[in-house]
Design a protein around this motif. Sequence first.
Motif, PDB file in Angstrom:
ATOM      1  N   VAL A   1      77.757   3.724 -59.974  1.00 40.37           N
ATOM      2  CA  VAL A   1      76.740   3.034 -59.178  1.00 40.37           C
ATOM      3  C   VAL A   1      75.399   3.048 -59.902  1.00 40.37           C
ATOM      4  CG1 VAL A   1      75.407   3.139 -57.037  1.00 40.37           C
ATOM      5  CG2 VAL A   1      77.876   3.478 -56.982  1.00 40.37           C
ATOM      6  N   ILE A   2      75.002   4.221 -60.439  1.00 39.37           N
ATOM      7  CA  ILE A   2      73.712   4.322 -61.112  1.00 39.37           C
ATOM      8  C   ILE A   2      73.666   3.405 -62.322  1.00 39.37           C
ATOM      9  CG2 ILE A   2      72.196   5.865 -62.410  1.00 39.37           C
ATOM     10  CD1 ILE A   2      73.029   8.125 -60.599  1.00 39.37           C
ATOM     11  N   LYS A   3      74.758   3.372 -63.080  1.00 42.27           N
ATOM     12  CA  LYS A   3      74.811   2.536 -64.277  1.00 42.27           C
ATOM     13  C   LYS A   3      74.539   1.068 -63.945  1.00 42.27           C
ATOM     14  CE  LYS A   3      78.284   0.415 -67.205  1.00 42.27           C
ATOM     15  NZ  LYS A   3      79.647   0.482 -67.737  1.00 42.27           N
TER      16      LYS A   3
ATOM     17  N   GLY B   1      55.215   7.071 -66.244  1.00 39.03           N
ATOM     18  CA  GLY B   1      55.805   7.846 -65.165  1.00 39.03           C
ATOM     19  C   GLY B   1      57.184   8.342 -65.543  1.00 39.03           C
ATOM     20  N   ILE B   2      57.674   9.317 -64.809  1.00 39.27           N
ATOM     21  CA  ILE B   2      58.999   9.874 -65.078  1.00 39.27           C
ATOM     22  C   ILE B   2      59.683  10.233 -63.770  1.00 39.27           C
ATOM     23  CG2 ILE B   2      58.163  12.263 -65.332  1.00 39.27           C
ATOM     24  CD1 ILE B   2      60.248  12.606 -67.584  1.00 39.27           C
ATOM     25  N   CYS B   3      60.977   9.954 -63.684  1.00 39.16           N
ATOM     26  CA  CYS B   3      61.762  10.332 -62.511  1.00 39.16           C
ATOM     27  C   CYS B   3      63.215  10.466 -62.929  1.00 39.16           C
ATOM     28  CB  CYS B   3      61.604   9.320 -61.369  1.00 39.16           C
ATOM     29  SG  CYS B   3      62.370   7.717 -61.692  1.00 39.16           S
ATOM     30  N   ASN B   4      64.043  10.976 -62.035  1.00 39.35           N
ATOM     31  CA  ASN B   4      65.461  11.160 -62.334  1.00 39.35           C
ATOM     32  C   ASN B   4      66.263   9.916 -61.967  1.00 39.35           C
ATOM     33  OD1 ASN B   4      64.662  12.066 -59.649  1.00 39.35           O
ATOM     34  ND2 ASN B   4      66.829  12.490 -59.315  1.00 39.35           N
ATOM     35  N   TYR B   5      67.452   9.811 -62.551  1.00 40.66           N
ATOM     36  CA  TYR B   5      68.299   8.636 -62.376  1.00 40.66           C
ATOM     37  C   TYR B   5      68.772   8.454 -60.935  1.00 40.66           C
ATOM     38  CZ  TYR B   5      68.815   7.975 -67.441  1.00 40.66           C
ATOM     39  OH  TYR B   5      68.591   7.726 -68.763  1.00 40.66           O
ATOM     40  N   GLU B   6      68.849   9.538 -60.184  1.00 40.56           N
ATOM     41  CA  GLU B   6      69.376   9.452 -58.819  1.00 40.56           C
ATOM     42  C   GLU B   6      68.539   8.563 -57.902  1.00 40.56           C
ATOM     43  OE1 GLU B   6      71.468  12.494 -60.834  1.00 40.56           O
ATOM     44  OE2 GLU B   6      69.301  12.184 -60.641  1.00 40.56           O
ATOM     45  N   LYS B   7      67.329   8.213 -58.332  1.00 40.47           N
ATOM     46  CA  LYS B   7      66.508   7.285 -57.539  1.00 40.47           C
ATOM     47  C   LYS B   7      67.191   5.922 -57.412  1.00 40.47           C
ATOM     48  CE  LYS B   7      62.868  10.052 -57.137  1.00 40.47           C
ATOM     49  NZ  LYS B   7      63.499  11.278 -57.668  1.00 40.47           N
ATOM     50  N   LEU B   8      68.168   5.648 -58.296  1.00 36.41           N
ATOM     51  CA  LEU B   8      68.828   4.344 -58.309  1.00 36.41           C
ATOM     52  C   LEU B   8      70.178   4.353 -57.588  1.00 36.41           C
ATOM     53  CD1 LEU B   8      68.039   3.376 -62.001  1.00 36.41           C
ATOM     54  CD2 LEU B   8      67.033   2.360 -59.965  1.00 36.41           C
TER      55      LEU B   8
ATOM     56  N   ARG C   1      54.774  12.472 -62.583  1.00 32.77           N
ATOM     57  CA  ARG C   1      56.099  12.755 -62.034  1.00 32.77           C
ATOM     58  C   ARG C   1      56.247  12.064 -60.680  1.00 32.77           C
ATOM     59  NH1 ARG C   1      59.180  18.558 -62.406  1.00 32.77           N
ATOM     60  NH2 ARG C   1      61.134  17.884 -61.440  1.00 32.77           N
ATOM     61  N   ILE C   2      57.308  11.278 -60.526  1.00 33.61           N
ATOM     62  CA  ILE C   2      57.542  10.489 -59.315  1.00 33.61           C
ATOM     63  C   ILE C   2      58.685  11.131 -58.540  1.00 33.61           C
ATOM     64  CG2 ILE C   2      58.072   8.200 -58.419  1.00 33.61           C
ATOM     65  CD1 ILE C   2      57.115   7.141 -61.209  1.00 33.61           C
ATOM     66  N   ASN C   3      58.444  11.500 -57.280  1.00 35.73           N
ATOM     67  CA  ASN C   3      59.380  12.368 -56.555  1.00 35.73           C
ATOM     68  C   ASN C   3      60.251  11.673 -55.518  1.00 35.73           C
ATOM     69  OD1 ASN C   3      58.559  14.802 -57.879  1.00 35.73           O
ATOM     70  ND2 ASN C   3      56.687  14.763 -56.655  1.00 35.73           N
ATOM     71  N   SER C   4      60.040  10.388 -55.258  1.00 37.38           N
ATOM     72  CA  SER C   4      60.874   9.705 -54.274  1.00 37.38           C
ATOM     73  C   SER C   4      61.068   8.249 -54.667  1.00 37.38           C
ATOM     74  CB  SER C   4      60.246   9.785 -52.880  1.00 37.38           C
ATOM     75  OG  SER C   4      59.071   8.990 -52.813  1.00 37.38           O
TER      76      SER C   4
ATOM     77  N   GLU D   1      60.660   5.668 -52.709  1.00 37.95           N
ATOM     78  CA  GLU D   1      59.557   4.894 -52.172  1.00 37.95           C
ATOM     79  C   GLU D   1      58.333   5.000 -53.077  1.00 37.95           C
ATOM     80  OE1 GLU D   1      61.395   7.070 -50.511  1.00 37.95           O
ATOM     81  OE2 GLU D   1      62.577   5.630 -49.322  1.00 37.95           O
ATOM     82  N   ALA D   2      58.068   6.212 -53.553  1.00 37.89           N
ATOM     83  CA  ALA D   2      56.926   6.410 -54.445  1.00 37.89           C
ATOM     84  C   ALA D   2      57.134   5.668 -55.758  1.00 37.89           C
ATOM     85  CB  ALA D   2      56.724   7.899 -54.708  1.00 37.89           C
ATOM     86  N   LEU D   3      58.375   5.586 -56.215  1.00 34.53           N
ATOM     87  CA  LEU D   3      58.673   4.861 -57.452  1.00 34.53           C
ATOM     88  C   LEU D   3      58.369   3.375 -57.294  1.00 34.53           C
ATOM     89  CD1 LEU D   3      59.809   4.604 -60.296  1.00 34.53           C
ATOM     90  CD2 LEU D   3      62.111   4.536 -59.300  1.00 34.53           C
ATOM     91  N   GLY D   4      58.794   2.792 -56.167  1.00 33.36           N
ATOM     92  CA  GLY D   4      58.520   1.382 -55.931  1.00 33.36           C
ATOM     93  C   GLY D   4      57.027   1.089 -55.909  1.00 33.36           C
TER      94      GLY D   4
END
Length: 293
Positions: free
Chosen positions: A171-173, A136-143, A117-120, A122-125
Motif C-alpha cells: 500500500v505504501i509503495k 521536512g522529514i516524516c516516516n513512510y507510514e503517513k502514506l 519533523r512532521i508528526n502527523s 494532517e500536519a504533513l498536508g
Amino acid sequence: ESQIAYDWQSDAYTVTTPARFARLLGAEAGIEAKTLLPLPEHPFDYQRFIIQLALDAKKFAAWIDTGLGKTICFREWARQVVHLTGGRVLILSPLQIIGQTCEMAQRFYGEGLLIERINSREALGDWCKRPGPAIGICNYEKLIVGIMNELRYLAGVICDESSILKTGGGVIKWNLIKSARGIEYKLSCTATPAPNDTMEYASQASFLEKLRTEGEILWTFFARDKAGNWRVKPHARKAFYAFMSSWSIYMRNPVHFGFADILSTLPAPDIREYAVEITDIQRELMHAFLCRS
C-alpha cells in the motif's frame, strides 16, 4: 487549478496554470535561473560527484553501500534543491532513524540547515501547502491511509531507505508512487538496491518517472526464464544498462569509479560475543509456551 481558453479568431488555445506545473506542459516557468550553492567541505570526492549527478538529472537513484554516506548526499541535495527552486523538500525515512538524520544535519550545518519533523498526516498536508523554502522529514507510514495530493506542491522529495519500493504491491509503495507523480526533483537512496529483487528496478523507474509504468520496463528489457524468473533479454542487455546509468548509480567501493580509496583506511571491526544465561523463570515460561504450542 488550470484553465484552457479558446480564441476562435486565431484558432488557438491558451493554457493558464500555476508555475509549478509549467514543466509538465513542456514550458519554462519564467523563474530566474540560479546557480548551485558552494558544496561544503565535509563530503568525500565520490559524494560530491553523486550530489552533482543527482542535481543534474533532477530525478535520480543513489544506490550506495552501507557506510558510504547516502545521508550526507541526500542532505546536501535537499539544501541545493531548496536554494534552486525556493520550494519545499520532503524527506521520507524510517521512523527509527529520523532523529539521527536531524541530529547529523545540526552537527554538520548548524542553523544553516533546519529539518522540520512532521508528526502527523494532517500536519504533513498543511506543511506541503505552505509557501516558502523548507526541508521536512516524516516516516513512510503517513502514506498508509491513501494518496496524498498535497505532495504535488513540493519542489522535491527524498526516499531514504527506498528499498520500500521493492515490495510487489504494498500500500505504501503505490501511494508513494502516485502521490509523488509530477514532482520536479526526486532522489531515491538505499544500500540494498535492485539486485535483491528484479521487480525493484521497475518500481524505482516508476517512482522516478523514467517510464510510464512498471510493466513497461519489464516487457522492454526482461523476459521470464523456464523457472519463471525475470532475466534481462540478451539482445537488450546493452540498452538496459545504458538506460539504468542515465538515472542511477550503483556503488559498493568508490575506488572502482576512480575515487580515493577510503575503505582501506577503515579500522578492523571490533567483534564482541556475549553469552547470556537465562533465568529459572525464563526457562519455565519457555517450557510452558512450548507445551501450549
